[in-house]
Design an enzyme around this catalytic site. Structure first.
Site, short mmCIF file in Angstrom:
data_model
loop_
_atom_site.label_atom_id
_atom_site.label_comp_id
_atom_site.label_asym_id
_atom_site.label_seq_id
_atom_site.Cartn_x
_atom_site.Cartn_y
_atom_site.Cartn_z
N CYS A 244 12.55 29.27 -13.86
CA CYS A 244 12.65 28.84 -12.40
C CYS A 244 11.55 28.43 -11.76
CB CYS A 244 13.03 30.34 -11.80
SG CYS A 244 14.35 31.40 -11.87
N GLU B 87 9.93 28.87 -8.94
CA GLU B 87 8.89 29.92 -8.30
C GLU B 87 7.91 30.35 -9.55
OE1 GLU B 87 12.23 30.18 -8.29
OE2 GLU B 87 12.86 31.23 -6.43
N CYS C 126 15.48 34.71 -7.53
CA CYS C 126 16.09 35.57 -8.53
C CYS C 126 15.23 36.85 -8.73
CB CYS C 126 16.47 35.08 -9.79
SG CYS C 126 15.24 34.97 -11.05
N CYS D 246 11.94 36.33 -10.75
CA CYS D 246 10.87 35.56 -10.00
C CYS D 246 10.28 36.69 -8.80
CB CYS D 246 11.38 34.71 -8.97
SG CYS D 246 11.57 33.26 -10.35
#
Ligand code: THU
Length: 136
Positions: A58, A60, A89, A92
């Site tokens: 991801c 992040e 999510c 993260c």
């Protein structure tokens, strides 16, 4: 930390820019992130997908790992930009919590409109933290 309107706008813009580098041929869901350190530096990130789907990372976490791998551990805020203002999510949220539940999380859509501003503590209540590993 209370963010100024100017800093907030700069972070969202940095996340919008980073989103351009998303490698998302499978989901077509591009994500950009921009992480502000307490020392005032900005580390950006984009999601990087993989043909072996779970290997995807991801945006992040790319930003956090870039920062931490360069010696930064104190974060003030992270801006996340997606087409529809989706939220980070669970993985993260957990990675952000490791470095401080007070980090401000700014969620914006593709136009730069902030759809939500929160803190990691609110996004992941009861997070498992480094202190939970303290020995008896
Ligand atoms: N994604 C992120 O980059 N950040 C999140 O917090 C949610 C999901 C990415 C992973 C994948 O590349 C795509 O969005 C669809 O799940």
């Amino acid at each position: 930390m209370k963010l100024s309107d100017e800093i907030r706008a700069q972070l969202v813009e940095a996340a919008q820019e980073a989103r351009r580098w998303a490698y998302a041929p499978y989901s077509n869901y591009a994500v950009g992130a921009a992480l502000l350190t307490s020392s005032g530096k900005v580390y950006d990130g984009a999601n990087v997908e993989n043909a072996a789907y779970p290997t995807t990372m991801c945006a992040e976490r790319v930003a956090v790992f870039k920062a931490v791998s360069e010696g930064e551990r104190d974060f003030a805020a992270i801006a996340v930009v997606t087409a529809n203002g989706g939220t980070p999510c669970g993985s993260c949220r957990q990675v952000l919590a490791e470095f401080g539940v007070e980090t401000v999380v700014i969620i914006a859509d593709i136009s730069g409109r902030v759809v939500m501003e929160s803190r990691v503590a609110e996004l992941l209540p009861g997070a498992f933290l480094p202190s939970d590993l303290a020995r008896e």
